[in-house]
Design an enzyme around this catalytic site. Sequence first.
Site, PDB file in Angstrom:
ATOM      1  N   SER A 138      69.338  55.966  53.719  1.00 56.92           N
ATOM      2  CA  SER A 138      69.555  57.199  52.955  1.00 56.92           C
ATOM      3  C   SER A 138      70.832  57.137  52.138  1.00 56.92           C
ATOM      4  CB  SER A 138      69.628  58.392  53.917  1.00 56.92           C
ATOM      5  OG  SER A 138      70.066  59.557  53.253  1.00 56.92           O
ATOM      6  N   GLU A 140      72.714  59.460  51.766  1.00 56.31           N
ATOM      7  CA  GLU A 140      73.718  60.252  52.475  1.00 56.31           C
ATOM      8  C   GLU A 140      74.674  59.371  53.275  1.00 56.31           C
ATOM      9  OE1 GLU A 140      74.288  63.568  52.483  1.00 56.31           O
ATOM     10  OE2 GLU A 140      72.692  63.997  51.041  1.00 56.31           O
ATOM     11  N   TYR A 162      72.993  63.291  60.593  1.00 54.36           N
ATOM     12  CA  TYR A 162      71.867  62.590  59.980  1.00 54.36           C
ATOM     13  C   TYR A 162      72.334  61.313  59.292  1.00 54.36           C
ATOM     14  CZ  TYR A 162      68.417  61.379  56.432  1.00 54.36           C
ATOM     15  OH  TYR A 162      67.543  60.691  55.623  1.00 54.36           O
TER      16      TYR A 162
END
Length: 350
Positions: A138, A140, A162
Amino acid sequence: MSTPPAGRPRTALVTGVAGQDGVYLARHLRSLGYHVVGTLRPGSRWAPLTLGRAYAYLDGVQLVDLDQRDHEGWAAVLEGLRPDEVYNLAGFSSVGASWGHAEVVAETNGLAVLRMLEELVAFRNRHGWAPRFFQPSSSEMFGTSDQQPQTEGTPHHPRSPYATSKSFAHHLVVNYRESYGLFTATGTLYNHESPLRGEQFVTRKITRSVAEIALGRRDEVVLGNLDVRRDWGFAGDYAVAMHRMLQLDDPQDFIVATGTSRPLAEVVEVAFAAAGLGSGQGHLRQDPALMRPADVADLVGDPTKAREQLGWTPSVTFEQVIEHMVRVDITRLESGVEDAVSYLEPSVTL
């Protein structure tokens, strides 16, 4: 040996097959002639929605029950199916919700991947080959990195449970490739959207709310930080990139992105315009309570490597994605039909 014996149909195992990415990938693989087996999490509170989506979109896909955290179950599916390729798309996918479920996120996105990799090593030791393995990383993970745009070599600075779990899994996949010689590839996926996005994600929250406003069923959409910027693409395009990564001679890591970041305010603007509501003035309210504890201001990926080595470029623009999501949500509200094959591709007229 990293490939199975010849003379059998190509088989792909897609975990989390009823999610947004799972649906698009499974359908793409089916179009290429694969036998596709997909896993569904048993006993989920989303089971009715999951099964409804599975039956609407996954014609020809063999479905099996498997909890991502079930090591013995994963081992049994792997041994029984012996797939050519594994796409690990199951997991906890909400950045915002991860703050309230940090332990579950670590178990599902991190330790589960460790167990899957361990079982691939054991499988190879028994059979002399192992399936090729794709792990979705990801954007992120990059968090507050000063490098813009991010590349495959940009250091990680995750800013949520996450993102931390995805960074852990990413490094595991790289380590098992380098240490054990497994064909394990990662695709660092920037935000990719479609009408199949759950309403807990901000893009779908916007398009659904705007559709309801257009039909007179609500008055406003309530959001948090409108200045946050992300690199938004189309989920169907990103599924194509996943498959291409496992067709290379050697496993690698790729950034999958459009190369352009936009503020959340622009998603709102395009959505209101698509619904014929102009700027949406008077229908938007910001709520500080929706701000995340440690929000990442800007993420944009450099897709050069994917373009040069995979021959991959996005086919659907940001505006086309958001406009299509709004049209689909209006159709859903007017018809009462939540899932239909005609909703999947932006080129289709509803």
